[in-house]
Write a protein that holds these residues in place. Structure first.
Motif, mmCIF file in Angstrom:
data_model
loop_
_atom_site.group_PDB
_atom_site.id
_atom_site.type_symbol
_atom_site.label_atom_id
_atom_site.label_comp_id
_atom_site.label_asym_id
_atom_site.label_seq_id
_atom_site.Cartn_x
_atom_site.Cartn_y
_atom_site.Cartn_z
ATOM 1 N N SER A 265 0.823 -1.220 0.000
ATOM 2 C CA SER A 265 0.000 0.000 0.000
ATOM 3 C C SER A 265 0.852 1.264 0.000
ATOM 4 O O SER A 265 0.431 2.309 0.501
ATOM 5 N N CYS A 266 2.042 1.165 -0.546
ATOM 6 C CA CYS A 266 2.922 2.323 -0.702
ATOM 7 C C CYS A 266 2.999 2.686 -2.177
ATOM 8 O O CYS A 266 2.863 1.812 -3.045
ATOM 9 N N PRO A 267 3.203 3.953 -2.502
ATOM 10 C CA PRO A 267 3.261 4.356 -3.911
ATOM 11 C C PRO A 267 4.462 3.747 -4.622
ATOM 12 O O PRO A 267 5.564 3.702 -4.075
ATOM 13 N N ALA A 268 4.214 3.249 -5.815
ATOM 14 C CA ALA A 268 5.302 2.688 -6.613
ATOM 15 C C ALA A 268 6.163 3.818 -7.158
ATOM 16 O O ALA A 268 5.651 4.855 -7.589
ATOM 17 N N VAL A 269 7.475 3.612 -7.125
ATOM 18 C CA VAL A 269 8.406 4.634 -7.615
ATOM 19 C C VAL A 269 9.017 4.177 -8.933
ATOM 20 O O VAL A 269 9.182 2.980 -9.181
ATOM 21 N N ALA A 270 9.348 5.130 -9.764
ATOM 22 C CA ALA A 270 9.959 4.832 -11.060
ATOM 23 C C ALA A 270 11.402 4.387 -10.861
ATOM 24 O O ALA A 270 12.073 4.781 -9.899
ATOM 25 N N ALA A 271 11.882 3.544 -11.764
ATOM 26 C CA ALA A 271 13.278 3.120 -11.729
ATOM 27 C C ALA A 271 14.171 4.298 -12.124
ATOM 28 O O ALA A 271 13.762 5.176 -12.900
ATOM 29 N N PHE A 272 15.379 4.311 -11.571
ATOM 30 C CA PHE A 272 16.297 5.405 -11.879
ATOM 31 C C PHE A 272 16.592 5.487 -13.378
ATOM 32 O O PHE A 272 16.850 6.570 -13.912
ATOM 33 N N SER A 273 16.565 4.338 -14.055
ATOM 34 C CA SER A 273 16.858 4.329 -15.495
ATOM 35 C C SER A 273 15.776 5.039 -16.303
ATOM 36 O O SER A 273 16.009 5.422 -17.451
ATOM 37 N N GLU A 274 14.592 5.232 -15.691
ATOM 38 C CA GLU A 274 13.477 5.849 -16.407
ATOM 39 C C GLU A 274 13.377 7.348 -16.175
ATOM 40 O O GLU A 274 12.557 8.014 -16.803
ATOM 41 N N VAL A 275 14.172 7.889 -15.256
ATOM 42 C CA VAL A 275 14.093 9.317 -14.939
ATOM 43 C C VAL A 275 15.495 9.926 -14.954
ATOM 44 O O VAL A 275 16.508 9.215 -14.992
ATOM 45 N N SER A 276 15.510 11.245 -14.917
ATOM 46 C CA SER A 276 16.789 11.950 -14.859
ATOM 47 C C SER A 276 17.474 11.669 -13.522
ATOM 48 O O SER A 276 16.847 11.733 -12.457
ATOM 49 N N ASN A 277 18.770 11.323 -13.574
ATOM 50 C CA ASN A 277 19.516 11.002 -12.358
ATOM 51 C C ASN A 277 20.970 11.422 -12.509
ATOM 52 O O ASN A 277 21.431 11.721 -13.612
ATOM 53 N N GLU A 278 21.682 11.434 -11.404
ATOM 54 C CA GLU A 278 23.095 11.809 -11.396
ATOM 55 C C GLU A 278 23.844 10.886 -10.438
ATOM 56 O O GLU A 278 23.315 10.484 -9.392
ATOM 57 N N MET A 279 25.081 10.548 -10.808
ATOM 58 C CA MET A 279 25.972 9.837 -9.897
ATOM 59 C C MET A 279 26.672 10.890 -9.031
ATOM 60 O O MET A 279 27.429 11.722 -9.542
ATOM 61 N N LEU A 280 26.412 10.853 -7.723
ATOM 62 C CA LEU A 280 26.948 11.869 -6.816
ATOM 63 C C LEU A 280 27.619 11.206 -5.611
ATOM 64 O O LEU A 280 27.189 10.129 -5.168
ATOM 65 N N PRO A 281 28.666 11.834 -5.071
ATOM 66 C CA PRO A 281 29.375 11.257 -3.907
ATOM 67 C C PRO A 281 28.616 11.521 -2.606
ATOM 68 O O PRO A 281 29.142 12.133 -1.669
ATOM 69 N N THR A 282 27.384 11.076 -2.558
ATOM 70 C CA THR A 282 26.554 11.392 -1.396
ATOM 71 C C THR A 282 25.396 10.409 -1.309
ATOM 72 O O THR A 282 25.231 9.539 -2.168
ATOM 73 N N CYS A 283 24.593 10.535 -0.271
ATOM 74 C CA CYS A 283 23.335 9.800 -0.139
ATOM 75 C C CYS A 283 22.416 10.634 0.733
ATOM 76 O O CYS A 283 22.850 11.571 1.414
ATOM 77 N N PHE A 284 21.132 10.315 0.685
ATOM 78 C CA PHE A 284 20.193 10.998 1.572
ATOM 79 C C PHE A 284 20.395 10.496 3.000
ATOM 80 O O PHE A 284 20.864 9.378 3.237
ATOM 81 N N LEU A 285 20.027 11.337 3.953
ATOM 82 C CA LEU A 285 20.106 10.971 5.364
ATOM 83 C C LEU A 285 18.773 11.263 6.035
ATOM 84 O O LEU A 285 18.208 12.351 5.864
ATOM 85 N N LEU A 286 18.270 10.287 6.766
ATOM 86 C CA LEU A 286 17.131 10.511 7.644
ATOM 87 C C LEU A 286 17.716 10.804 9.016
ATOM 88 O O LEU A 286 18.036 9.895 9.786
ATOM 89 N N ARG A 287 17.912 12.090 9.305
ATOM 90 C CA ARG A 287 18.593 12.499 10.537
ATOM 91 C C ARG A 287 17.574 12.615 11.670
ATOM 92 O O ARG A 287 16.651 13.430 11.617
ATOM 93 N N LEU A 288 17.744 11.787 12.702
ATOM 94 C CA LEU A 288 16.816 11.763 13.826
ATOM 95 C C LEU A 288 17.079 12.946 14.746
ATOM 96 O O LEU A 288 18.232 13.237 15.087
ATOM 97 N N LYS A 289 16.003 13.603 15.139
ATOM 98 C CA LYS A 289 16.157 14.763 16.016
ATOM 99 C C LYS A 289 16.710 14.353 17.371
ATOM 100 O O LYS A 289 17.517 15.062 17.977
#
Length: 579
Positions: A265-289
């Motif tokens: 019951s979660c929204p389906a996301v598109a594959a990276f190959s199907e959308v604009s993307n970039e190779m970057l030296p980073t990642c997202f962070l879920l920073r807990l308060k």
């Protein structure tokens, strides 16, 4: 003598100097700090003390204070005649001052946007609450403190903004199969919790867990109140961090305008190959308060979901109760040691006292190793819902365990009941105690399969199979509602006092219907190496029953208990009942 003479000479030297001269002297030495990225801490504290002593606001004093705060946060600072600017790469603050030095207005501007007034920051400065102002500024700076050169920073910020857009779209979707419209319902059940949309002076935040008692007391909170509701509501911020590896990140939204739902019951996301993307030296962070004590298996599962391993070198492991005690403000009160084992005392407002022991030998095992988790790396919005669900599960487990670790400031002179709490599995614990009226032990097995479900099973010699099933259901309901082991076992003990106050012959006849448990300590849940026995008694008719009284519960619990919640618990069988 030499020290006293030096201090006297300094007093004489600066006795006729103005405060402005003293400020300039300290600031000059701050600029000569050995570490150019951060002012010398002793000099910063000296300047703070000087400014605290000067109660009357002046424009120079306020400029000096704002400059010091900006430098502490690693931000730039410059000013015109009546406006101060605190600047970073992707945002800046404008602080407009009156000739008297009082703050007229505070504005915040993100990159490429017009400055917008901030009432919350204005209130902090007008009330001279510089410590909270500095903390809020630090949160903003951390949110937009993106590493790399200007070109890389711009790409990272664009990717982060696309992530925020996707999270907002997930948050706006109807919650099926149930719709949780209330704010607190969304916190505990929403796919991404309760998403606080981005404002200039507040980064976007996800509020994802609050205990049921806190939900009942705070069903609706304003934006500012929710920000300050730190101890009870777990929150996180989606930001971006540096990585040793380059990873593929989105440069556009991964969720379509009319999203399709997957099997979870979660929204389906598109594959990276199907959308604009970039190779970057980073990642997202879920920073807990607020960092959360998390068990080893949760850390492993999070890594499996995100595909990004949390570096073990960043984690320090310890038994879960030890981390909860360190993280709890109430742990400042010393607990009473017993042969190297701490005893925790819980005093009820209406009278009565429990003591709880968590044996070190039982909790200092591999399955109960835990660490303080401050942030979770991930690469796409689809990871967030699954990660938050794991964190909710851990928060529920921590809430139950922490309820036994509260050290009362003024314990009663005589303890009513003693309890021993042990782990049985990564998602279950046992509470052992002495039964009322008979010299036997009982064990309450508490299983927490997920953040919203708690099931309880009671084992012990002398308990009736006719009553245990209904007692199990009753105590499961109570514990799910109050999320407090002391409150729940107190209610259970009151019921047991009624159900076990029967002739000894009746108890002897029914011993064979319950798992045997005596004071020799051989209980079904007392050892992890012993398999948990199942009920094998033959059900019979319930000849007598008594409804649960709300007065048996903790006052705060009973106040929130609906009137229609009256599980029935059997009393002792009557002699003339027919099977």
């Amino acid at each position: 003598m030499k020290k006293n003479t030096s201090i006297s000479n300094l007093h004489c030297k600066f006795a006729e100097k103005s405060w402005n001269h003293t400020f300039q002297l300290v600031r000059r030495y701050m600029e000569k700090s050995r570490d150019e990225s951060k002012p010398c801490e002793p000099l910063v504290r000296s300047l703070e003390r000087l400014q605290e002593e000067l109660q009357a606001p002046t424009m120079n004093n306020m400029k000096c204070r704002l400059e010091m705060i900006a430098k502490q946060q690693g931000m730039g600072f410059h000013f015109t005649e009546s406006t101060c600017y605190l600047t970073a790469d992707f945002f800046y603050l404008e602080v407009l001052l009156l000739p008297s030095g009082e703050v007229q207005e505070v504005k915040v501007a993100l990159q490429g946007e017009h400055p917008a007034p901030s009432r919350s920051l204005l209130h902090l400065l007008r009330s001279n609450n510089f410590s909270d102002f500095s903390m809020r500024l630090g949160e903003l700076f951390a949110q937009y403190n993106i590493p790399g050169d200007n070109k890389t920073k711009s790409k990272m910020l664009k990717s982060l903004q696309c992530l925020w857009k996707d999270l907002q779209q997930i948050s706006d979707m109807p919650n099926e199969p149930k719709c949780f419209e209330a704010q607190m319902g969304l916190i505990n059940n929403g796919r991404v919790g309760f998403l606080m949309a981005e404002k200039q002076d507040y980064p976007p935040s996800l509020y994802f867990y609050s205990s049921p008692n806190d939900c009942l007391k705070n069903s609706e909170l304003s934006f500012e109140e929710l920000q300050e509701f730190k101890p009870a509501v777990q929150a996180a911020r989606a930001t971006i961090g540096v990585s040793d590896l380059t990873r593929k990140l989105q440069m556009t939204s991964l969720i379509s305008e009319a999203p399709q739902l997957d099997t979870q019951s979660c929204p389906a996301v598109a594959a990276f190959s199907e959308v604009s993307n970039e190779m970057l030296p980073t990642c997202f962070l879920l920073r807990l308060k607020t960092p959360i004590p998390v068990l080893f298996h949760i850390v492993e599962r999070v890594g499996q979901i995100t595909g990004v391993t949390i570096p073990d070198c960043d984690l320090q492991w310890a038994p879960l109760p030890k981390l909860l005690m360190k993280a709890s403000a109430s742990a400042k009160s010393p607990s009473e040691p017993l042969d190297g084992q701490e005893i925790f005392t819980v005093v009820f407002p209406e009278g009565g006292m429990h003591t709880y022991v968590l044996p070190d030998s039982s909790w200092d095992i591999p399955t109960q190793r835990a660490t303080l988790l401050a942030s979770v790396p991930f690469t796409q919005p689809a990871h967030v819902s699954a990660v938050l669900e794991l964190l909710r599960h851990q928060c529920a487990f921590n809430t139950l365990l922490r309820s036994c670790l509260t050290q009362s400031a003024s314990p009663a002179s005589v303890c009513d009941l003693h309890f021993e709490v042990r782990p049985e599995y990564t998602t279950s614990i046992s509470v052992t105690f002495r039964q009322p009226h008979i010299d036997r032990l009982a064990v309450l097995l508490v299983n927490i399969p997920n953040a919203r479900q708690i099931t309880c099973q009671l084992f012990g010699g002398g308990l009736y199979d006719l009553s245990t099933a209904i007692l199990d259901e009753y105590i499961s309901i109570v514990l799910t509602r109050c999320m407090s082991i002391p409150v729940a076992v107190r209610a259970l003990y009151i019921r047991l006092e009624k159900t076990t106050s029967c002739p000894i012959t009746a108890v002897a006849e029914n011993d064979r219907l319950s798992p045997v448990m005596d004071t020799d300590g051989q209980s079904p849940a007392a050892s992890q190496s012993t398999a948990m026995p199942e009920h094998d008694g033959v059900p019979g008719s319930v000849c007598g029953a008594v409804s649960v009284s709300k007065s048996e519960l903790h006052p705060e619990m009973s106040a929130s208990m609906p009137d229609d919640l009256h599980p029935f618990v059997p009393v002792a069988p009557m002699a003339n009942c027919q099977s």
